[in-house]
Design an enzyme around this catalytic site. Structure first.
Site, mmCIF file in Angstrom:
data_model
loop_
_atom_site.group_PDB
_atom_site.id
_atom_site.type_symbol
_atom_site.label_atom_id
_atom_site.label_comp_id
_atom_site.label_asym_id
_atom_site.label_seq_id
_atom_site.Cartn_x
_atom_site.Cartn_y
_atom_site.Cartn_z
ATOM 1 N N HIS A 306 0.849 -1.190 0.000
ATOM 2 C CA HIS A 306 0.000 0.000 0.000
ATOM 3 C C HIS A 306 0.880 1.233 0.000
ATOM 4 O O HIS A 306 1.933 1.238 0.618
ATOM 5 C CB HIS A 306 -0.931 0.009 1.229
ATOM 6 C CG HIS A 306 -2.095 0.918 1.038
ATOM 7 N ND1 HIS A 306 -2.041 2.250 1.340
ATOM 8 C CD2 HIS A 306 -3.331 0.679 0.544
ATOM 9 C CE1 HIS A 306 -3.203 2.805 1.047
ATOM 10 N NE2 HIS A 306 -4.006 1.873 0.563
ATOM 11 N N ASP A 364 -7.951 -5.521 -0.074
ATOM 12 C CA ASP A 364 -8.436 -6.297 -1.213
ATOM 13 C C ASP A 364 -8.088 -7.768 -1.123
ATOM 14 O O ASP A 364 -8.673 -8.597 -1.815
ATOM 15 C CB ASP A 364 -7.851 -5.728 -2.511
ATOM 16 C CG ASP A 364 -8.432 -4.377 -2.809
ATOM 17 O OD1 ASP A 364 -9.619 -4.188 -2.524
ATOM 18 O OD2 ASP A 364 -7.698 -3.511 -3.298
HETATM 19 N N1 CMC Z 1 4.337 -7.538 -4.844
HETATM 20 C C1 CMC Z 1 5.688 -7.499 -4.988
HETATM 21 N N2 CMC Z 1 6.433 -6.386 -4.847
HETATM 22 C C2 CMC Z 1 5.797 -5.244 -4.549
HETATM 23 C C3 CMC Z 1 4.408 -5.206 -4.374
HETATM 24 C C4 CMC Z 1 3.686 -6.404 -4.533
HETATM 25 N N3 CMC Z 1 2.349 -6.407 -4.374
HETATM 26 N N4 CMC Z 1 4.021 -3.936 -4.072
HETATM 27 C C5 CMC Z 1 5.150 -3.203 -4.063
HETATM 28 N N5 CMC Z 1 6.222 -3.996 -4.354
HETATM 29 C C6 CMC Z 1 7.631 -3.562 -4.368
HETATM 30 C C7 CMC Z 1 7.901 -2.758 -5.638
HETATM 31 O O1 CMC Z 1 8.375 -3.574 -6.678
HETATM 32 C C8 CMC Z 1 8.950 -1.791 -5.137
HETATM 33 O O2 CMC Z 1 10.208 -2.452 -5.121
HETATM 34 P P1 CMC Z 1 11.594 -1.620 -5.382
HETATM 35 O O3 CMC Z 1 11.666 -0.624 -4.267
HETATM 36 O O4 CMC Z 1 12.645 -2.675 -5.338
HETATM 37 O O5 CMC Z 1 11.427 -0.982 -6.730
HETATM 38 C C9 CMC Z 1 8.555 -1.503 -3.694
HETATM 39 O O6 CMC Z 1 7.814 -2.671 -3.291
HETATM 40 C C10 CMC Z 1 7.678 -0.258 -3.529
HETATM 41 O O7 CMC Z 1 6.563 -0.381 -4.406
HETATM 42 P P2 CMC Z 1 5.938 0.840 -5.217
HETATM 43 O O8 CMC Z 1 5.215 0.335 -6.410
HETATM 44 O O9 CMC Z 1 6.967 1.889 -5.428
HETATM 45 O O10 CMC Z 1 4.894 1.369 -4.142
HETATM 46 P P3 CMC Z 1 3.665 2.290 -4.437
HETATM 47 O O11 CMC Z 1 3.361 2.975 -3.174
HETATM 48 O O12 CMC Z 1 3.889 3.134 -5.642
HETATM 49 O O13 CMC Z 1 2.490 1.263 -4.833
HETATM 50 C C11 CMC Z 1 0.722 -0.299 -4.666
HETATM 51 C C12 CMC Z 1 1.539 0.784 -3.949
HETATM 52 C C13 CMC Z 1 -0.509 -0.628 -3.842
HETATM 53 C C14 CMC Z 1 0.237 0.238 -6.047
HETATM 54 C C15 CMC Z 1 1.617 -1.552 -4.865
HETATM 55 O O14 CMC Z 1 2.024 -2.061 -3.613
HETATM 56 C C16 CMC Z 1 0.919 -2.642 -5.681
HETATM 57 O O15 CMC Z 1 0.970 -2.595 -6.920
HETATM 58 N N6 CMC Z 1 0.257 -3.623 -4.998
HETATM 59 C C17 CMC Z 1 -0.503 -4.644 -5.677
HETATM 60 C C18 CMC Z 1 -1.844 -4.060 -6.102
HETATM 61 C C19 CMC Z 1 -2.783 -3.885 -4.926
HETATM 62 O O16 CMC Z 1 -2.972 -4.773 -4.117
HETATM 63 N N7 CMC Z 1 -3.443 -2.696 -4.908
HETATM 64 C C20 CMC Z 1 -4.485 -2.414 -3.902
HETATM 65 C C21 CMC Z 1 -4.129 -1.273 -2.998
HETATM 66 S S1 CMC Z 1 -5.231 -1.201 -1.585
HETATM 67 C C22 CMC Z 1 -6.765 -0.833 -2.232
HETATM 68 C C23 CMC Z 1 -6.896 0.554 -2.695
HETATM 69 O O17 CMC Z 1 -6.812 1.461 -1.846
HETATM 70 O O18 CMC Z 1 -7.102 0.763 -3.885
#
Ligand code: CMC
Length: 429
Positions: A306, A364
């Site tokens: 998140h 989720d």
């Molecule tokens: N599985 C594997 N690695 C992950 C995941 C994951 N689900 N989420 C983040 N990472 C890694 C990502 O690769 C990155 O690694 P590095 O620092 O080595 O590049 C690090 O963790 C930080 O991730 P980010 O994408 O920069 O973080 P963000 O804050 O931009 O994204 C997120 C947050 C929710 C979009 C992301 O965690 C994700 O894509 N999760 C899966 C989709 C998901 O479950 N979304 C629902 C969110 S909750 C409901 C809502 O409010 O909508």
């Protein structure tokens, strides 16, 4: 609100003083509004460090795993309240007394039906259309039905539009499902709560009398409460940005639904369940964990991570309990999907990659399991999220429109394209 200032040195020697605001809760906020006039913009892709508005509705402390609606902890609301009461709270700022509650519920009940003409819209869609595609179209189309109340500067118009949206979106959501099944639309019932009504409109048949199971109604109500608002997330910011131009609320909520559909946001519940199904068996989990950690593989564990919660998602905790209750009730505790979910959670929480990056199950992850157990088809998961979040979107939109200093949202950019150059004729290129 401000007593302190922060000093920023620009252009090597020019010191700019920035007011520092102290919020009721949370981190200090620097006011950079006038920085542009002093010759600099701030750069913050993804709005990681940017407060785009002032709000009194929802507070999140991602480090501590706290989520408050108007100051009330989400855990207490999920246990003691109802979705209607939470909707009143989010919209009005206080919990209602009994009379206010009754009046609010009866107002919502008066607006649950949709115009008969709106029903004909559905025939234009293929039966296998994704229900989120239908939602975007049909909710946006509501603006074509209420020309009498689209003056966003009139508080009465705003209130009736808010009521219409909260009441009609569940009806439209259920209609999307009925249409996909080729079943007749079911009219709303005024003696049912919003959650019961929704399940009834989804599943009842005109040929036989039935009422949804109270435990499933409770689980659905809780899912609605947990999804009702979440501060300035992507879809809420979309609603605010669309609304900042003066667009009508039906169009703005349709924009929010479009944003919510993405798999990084509301679409994650559908993606999470599809992933659990794809994993299929506990023995396959290590392979998927390895893929999630592999930088060269775009695969992510859906339902994990998140932007704000870096400790745990308090909604996921409540949802986990609810998942156990619902699976117990339905005798589905040996459900293979749930087994995979529990084991995946356990393995990921012990894995250094997930620990270091502070990746925990989000709301989720478990909502998909519950919805699947109830029998909701996967492509309706995000629709249910949209149904619940409509309350938050409407509350946030209303708060923004009522703000006297409202201005159109217009971010700036860090331009890295070509410098100015002269046009070259075809023959000279
Ligand atoms: N599985 C594997 N690695 C992950 C995941 C994951 N689900 N989420 C983040 N990472 C890694 C990502 O690769 C990155 O690694 P590095 O620092 O080595 O590049 C690090 O963790 C930080 O991730 P980010 O994408 O920069 O973080 P963000 O804050 O931009 O994204 C997120 C947050 C929710 C979009 C992301 O965690 C994700 O894509 N999760 C899966 C989709 C998901 O479950 N979304 C629902 C969110 S909750 C409901 C809502 O409010 O909508």
């Amino acid at each position: 609100m401000t007593a302190e200032t922060a000093k920023l040195t620009l252009h090597t020697n020019e010191v700019v003083e920035l007011p520092v605001y102290k919020p009721t809760l949370g981190q200090d906020v620097l006011d950079i509004r006038h920085l542009g006039k002093q010759g600099a913009f701030t750069y913050d892709p993804g709005f990681v460090s940017t407060a785009a508005c002032e709000s009194k509705i929802t507070f999140i402390d991602g480090g501590k795993g706290i989520l408050l609606y108007r100051g009330y902890p989400i855990e207490q609301l999920a246990e003691k309240s109802s979705f209607e009461e939470v909707a009143y709270l989010l919209l009005n700022g206080e919990l209602p007394d009994k009379d206010e509650y009754q009046a609010f519920v009866s107002k919502l009940n008066n607006h649950t039906m949709v115009h008969q003409q709106l029903m004909t819209f559905f025939n234009g869609f293929r039966r296998d259309a994704h229900p989120m595609a239908i939602m975007i179209g049909v909710v946006g189309a509501l603006s074509a039905f209420y020309h009498d109340s689209l003056d966003i500067d009139d508080p009465d118009h705003r209130e009736i539009s808010a009521t219409r949206l909260i009441s009609k979106v569940p009806t439209i959501a259920a209609m999307c499902y009925r249409y996909s099944q080729g079943h007749p639309f079911v009219y709303p019932q005024n003696d049912m709560s919003l959650a019961e009504n929704f399940l009834n409109m989804m599943y009842s048949m005109p040929s036989e009398e039935s009422r949804p199971d109270p435990v499933l109604v409770k689980a659905m109500d809780r899912i609605f409460i947990l999804h009702a608002d979440h501060e300035q997330n992507a879809s809420t910011s979309t609603v605010r940005l669309a609304g900042s131009s003066g667009a009508n609320p039906f169009a703005c909520i349709a924009a929010g639904i479009a944003c919510l559909w993405g798999p990084a946001h509301g679409g994650a519940n559908e993606a999470a369940l599809n992933m659990l199904r794809e994993i299929g068996d506990v023995k396959n989990i290590p392979e998927y964990i390895a893929r999630a950690k592999d930088k060269d593989d775009p695969f992510r564990l859906m339902g994990f991570g998140h932007r704000v919660y870096k400790n745990f998602d308090p909604r996921a905790k409540v949802m986990r309990e609810s998942a156990h209750e619902v699976l117990d009730l339905l005798g589905k505790h040996d459900d293979p999907i749930f087994k995979v979910a529990l084991e995946l959670e356990k393995i990921a929480l012990e894995d250094p990659y997930f620990i270091e990056k502070k990746l925990y199950p989000n709301v989720d992850f478990y909502s998909g399991v519950i919805l699947d157990a109830i029998g909701i088809p996967t492509n309706m998961f995000t629709v249910i999220f949209a149904l619940a979040r409509t309350v938050g979107w409407v509350a946030q939109w209303s708060e923004m429109i009522a703000e006297p200093s409202r201005r159109i949202g217009r971010p700036r950019q860090l331009y890295t394209g070509s410098a100015q150059r002269d046009y070259v004729d075809f023959d000279d290129r």
